[in-house]
Design a protein around this motif. Structure first.
Motif, PDB file in Angstrom:
ATOM      1  N   ILE A  60       0.718  -1.119   0.177  1.00  0.00           N
ATOM      2  CA  ILE A  60       0.171  -0.193  -0.130  1.00  0.00           C
ATOM      3  C   ILE A  60       0.758   1.167   0.057  1.00  0.00           C
ATOM      4  O   ILE A  60       0.636   2.287  -0.816  1.00  0.00           O
ATOM      5  CB  ILE A  60      -0.857   0.090   1.115  1.00  0.00           C
ATOM      6  N   TYR A 147      -7.113  -2.098  -0.652  1.00  0.00           N
ATOM      7  CA  TYR A 147      -6.705  -0.894  -1.371  1.00  0.00           C
ATOM      8  C   TYR A 147      -7.958  -0.179  -2.067  1.00  0.00           C
ATOM      9  O   TYR A 147      -7.884   0.930  -2.167  1.00  0.00           O
ATOM     10  CB  TYR A 147      -5.494  -1.235  -2.385  1.00  0.00           C
ATOM     11  N   TYR A 150      -9.330   1.813   0.967  1.00  0.00           N
ATOM     12  CA  TYR A 150      -8.312   2.795   1.085  1.00  0.00           C
ATOM     13  C   TYR A 150      -8.399   3.833   0.215  1.00  0.00           C
ATOM     14  O   TYR A 150      -8.283   5.075   0.441  1.00  0.00           O
ATOM     15  CB  TYR A 150      -6.864   2.141   0.971  1.00  0.00           C
ATOM     16  N   ALA A 172      -5.378  -1.642  -8.034  1.00  0.00           N
ATOM     17  CA  ALA A 172      -5.530  -2.629  -6.756  1.00  0.00           C
ATOM     18  C   ALA A 172      -4.904  -3.896  -7.041  1.00  0.00           C
ATOM     19  O   ALA A 172      -4.428  -4.796  -5.925  1.00  0.00           O
ATOM     20  CB  ALA A 172      -7.253  -2.820  -6.663  1.00  0.00           C
ATOM     21  N   VAL A 175      -1.309  -3.736  -6.421  1.00  0.00           N
ATOM     22  CA  VAL A 175      -1.199  -3.934  -4.881  1.00  0.00           C
ATOM     23  C   VAL A 175      -1.053  -5.131  -4.586  1.00  0.00           C
ATOM     24  O   VAL A 175      -0.368  -5.749  -3.411  1.00  0.00           O
ATOM     25  CB  VAL A 175      -2.164  -2.854  -4.262  1.00  0.00           C
TER      26      VAL A 175
END
Length: 200
Positions: A60, A147, A150, A172, A175
């Motif tokens: 992240i 993610y 987030y 994403a 990630v």
């Protein structure tokens, strides 16, 4: 002071400020953490407190700031030339917004936490991930979904605001791949990372 002397000084004092310069490379978790032992201790504390694996934490932060303590969004430009305001208040390793950072400090009681401090940034990531579990049902090892919460916020994620946004889905997925690779690397070098620096 020589580089070796600076590393020793930082290790002795545990100063995260000494690690403000981004790593020379960002693909090998073992190399990143061997050069920044205080980061490894911070990742461990966050895993113990919030249950989020170190690989997910690193993935992240890599996506958000490339491990740059002072990262900010680029300024908007008037007529493509004149810099104006920034598109958001995101700042630091975790690119946390002012309002979300204030929520974190209030909720955890860590009023002195700073977004350009690695230890505080990863604790924020762990805390936000715990909120994602509570509010969106996302588990600590689900890097892709973490993610998305987030980036979109819990309300946006729950509404499916990320659907149809291919660039965000791709981010994403990246990630998730980074988290898996970082964790596999850490699993191979964890014993070495846990040694005292003077035994290396």
């Amino acid at each position: 002071m020589t580089r070796a002397g600076l590393v020793l000084f930082c290790a002795l004092l545990g100063l995260t400020a000494c690690g403000h310069r981004p790593p020379d490379q960002v693909t090998d978790a073992c190399l990143i953490l061997e050069d920044n032992r205080s980061w490894w201790r911070a990742l461990q504390r966050t895993e113990e407190r919030w249950g989020i694996p170190p690989g997910v934490q690193l993935a992240i932060l890599r996506r958000e700031s490339s491990f740059n303590a002072h990262a900010r969004p680029a300024r908007n430009r008037l007529l493509g030339i004149i810099p104006t305001s920034r598109p958001s208040s995101a700042y630091g390793y975790a690119q946390a917004l002012d309002q979300t950072w204030d929520w974190y400090r209030e909720d955890t009681g860590r009023r002195g936490a700073d977004r350009d401090d690695f230890s505080d940034a990863v604790d924020f990531v762990g805390w936000y991930s715990s909120k994602s579990r509570q509010l969106s049902g996302v588990q600590p090892h689900q890097a892709r979904e973490l993610y998305l919460t987030y980036h979109e916020g819990h309300g946006g994620y729950n509404r499916g605001s990320y659907r149809g946004r291919s660039w965000l889905i791709n981010a994403a997925d990246t990630v998730a791949r980074d988290a898996s690779r970082y964790q596999a690397q850490i699993d191979r070098c964890e014993r070495r990372l846990n040694r005292r620096f003077w035994l290396l």
